[in-house]
Design a protein around this motif. Sequence first.
Motif, PDB file in Angstrom:
ATOM      1  N   TYR A  18     -63.289   0.127  15.119  1.00  0.00           N
ATOM      2  CA  TYR A  18     -64.091   0.633  16.229  1.00  0.00           C
ATOM      3  C   TYR A  18     -64.431   2.111  16.034  1.00  0.00           C
ATOM      4  O   TYR A  18     -65.499   2.577  16.445  1.00  0.00           O
ATOM      5  CB  TYR A  18     -63.336   0.463  17.546  1.00  0.00           C
ATOM      6  CG  TYR A  18     -63.313  -0.945  18.096  1.00  0.00           C
ATOM      7  CD1 TYR A  18     -64.183  -1.927  17.628  1.00  0.00           C
ATOM      8  CD2 TYR A  18     -62.427  -1.306  19.101  1.00  0.00           C
ATOM      9  CE1 TYR A  18     -64.167  -3.211  18.130  1.00  0.00           C
ATOM     10  CE2 TYR A  18     -62.400  -2.589  19.623  1.00  0.00           C
ATOM     11  CZ  TYR A  18     -63.272  -3.539  19.128  1.00  0.00           C
ATOM     12  OH  TYR A  18     -63.248  -4.815  19.641  1.00  0.00           O
ATOM     13  N   LYS A 225     -68.271  -2.788  22.271  1.00  0.00           N
ATOM     14  CA  LYS A 225     -66.888  -2.450  22.616  1.00  0.00           C
ATOM     15  C   LYS A 225     -66.503  -1.077  22.075  1.00  0.00           C
ATOM     16  O   LYS A 225     -65.556  -0.466  22.562  1.00  0.00           O
ATOM     17  CB  LYS A 225     -65.942  -3.520  22.071  1.00  0.00           C
ATOM     18  CG  LYS A 225     -66.108  -4.886  22.718  1.00  0.00           C
ATOM     19  CD  LYS A 225     -65.092  -5.874  22.177  1.00  0.00           C
ATOM     20  CE  LYS A 225     -65.267  -7.241  22.827  1.00  0.00           C
ATOM     21  NZ  LYS A 225     -64.285  -8.242  22.314  1.00  0.00           N
ATOM     22  N   ALA A 226     -67.206  -0.646  21.029  1.00  0.00           N
ATOM     23  CA  ALA A 226     -66.935   0.686  20.497  1.00  0.00           C
ATOM     24  C   ALA A 226     -67.618   1.764  21.328  1.00  0.00           C
ATOM     25  O   ALA A 226     -67.226   2.932  21.267  1.00  0.00           O
ATOM     26  CB  ALA A 226     -67.407   0.780  19.044  1.00  0.00           C
ATOM     27  N   SER A 245     -61.080   5.150  20.326  1.00  0.00           N
ATOM     28  CA  SER A 245     -61.071   3.891  19.575  1.00  0.00           C
ATOM     29  C   SER A 245     -59.668   3.325  19.463  1.00  0.00           C
ATOM     30  O   SER A 245     -59.463   2.108  19.591  1.00  0.00           O
ATOM     31  CB  SER A 245     -61.663   4.115  18.177  1.00  0.00           C
ATOM     32  OG  SER A 245     -63.010   4.520  18.251  1.00  0.00           O
ATOM     33  N   GLY A 249     -58.731  -0.239  20.968  1.00  0.00           N
ATOM     34  CA  GLY A 249     -58.200  -1.270  20.084  1.00  0.00           C
ATOM     35  C   GLY A 249     -56.847  -1.782  20.540  1.00  0.00           C
ATOM     36  O   GLY A 249     -56.598  -2.994  20.570  1.00  0.00           O
TER      37      GLY A 249
END
Length: 298
Positions: A18, A225-226, A245, A249
């Motif tokens: 990410y 999502k990043a 990130s 994660g």
Amino acid sequence: MTDLLDLALGGLALGAVYALVALGFVIVFRASGVLNFAHGSLLLLGGYLTAVLHGPLGFAGALAAAVLATALTAGAVDRLLLRGDGTEPGTAHVRTIATLGVDLLLATELTRRIGGDLLTLGDPWGDAVTTLGPVTVADSRLAALAVSAVAIGAVFALFRLTPWGLSLRAAAEDTEAAALMGIRLARVRTLAWCLAGALAALAAVFLAAFPAPGLERTTGQIALKAFPAAVLGGMASPGGALAGSALIGLTEALVAGYQTQLHVLGEGFADVAPYAVMVLVLLVRPTGLFGAKGAVRV
């Protein structure tokens, strides 16, 4: 305890991937003030090119070609569609909207080509796993951590040790002053887009690798999502993108791993957990974890 360690290591590996995507968002934003909503399509393009080229070129050759082609495509988007030096009032908003059109065009064409197939990228890790004491981790996750660390280190070296990095930091601080000092803003911005595209193509390899089933037409949506990771850290902070990130994660991996215990939050909560964390953090830190407060003239 072993399950927790497995999930934490997997979450850190996912966060490292990410981070490659989030850095792309941050680099483009610092260079041009644009939120690049075409980033997910560029990621999908890099993965698709790796998938179709690994047969004739081998994995390494296909990855190199995909990274280069995606970087050039991102640079072409900037040069052809987002012209100007970026100092004109309101141009960042117009360019942000333009990236939505680019995303639509790229995503539509790539979705047509991929269809319902699952494409393999020919990576050398396959479904192999490694046991580290009580923890068992997929080799693709270890590769993701190693490659991401090298790539991120190289990006930060570019920021600190090259004339382009100095120009980028100057432009991020004050665009008009940088232009008056002779910095070629258009060139700085285009190189930033190229670098972001290259990072997206690299991230695609690990997002499609085991334990994922392969590259599919929805893989590019993972870039979304990043985006919370970049926002969490502060959109103009590369270091913040790394911290955000890692947090995203870990959150996603832990929520997915303990989904049965968290059933009260609803099935599939892991998919929305990054956005929930983003909202909670922004309620406390509206500028992100490492975002600087803007000066206000009174």
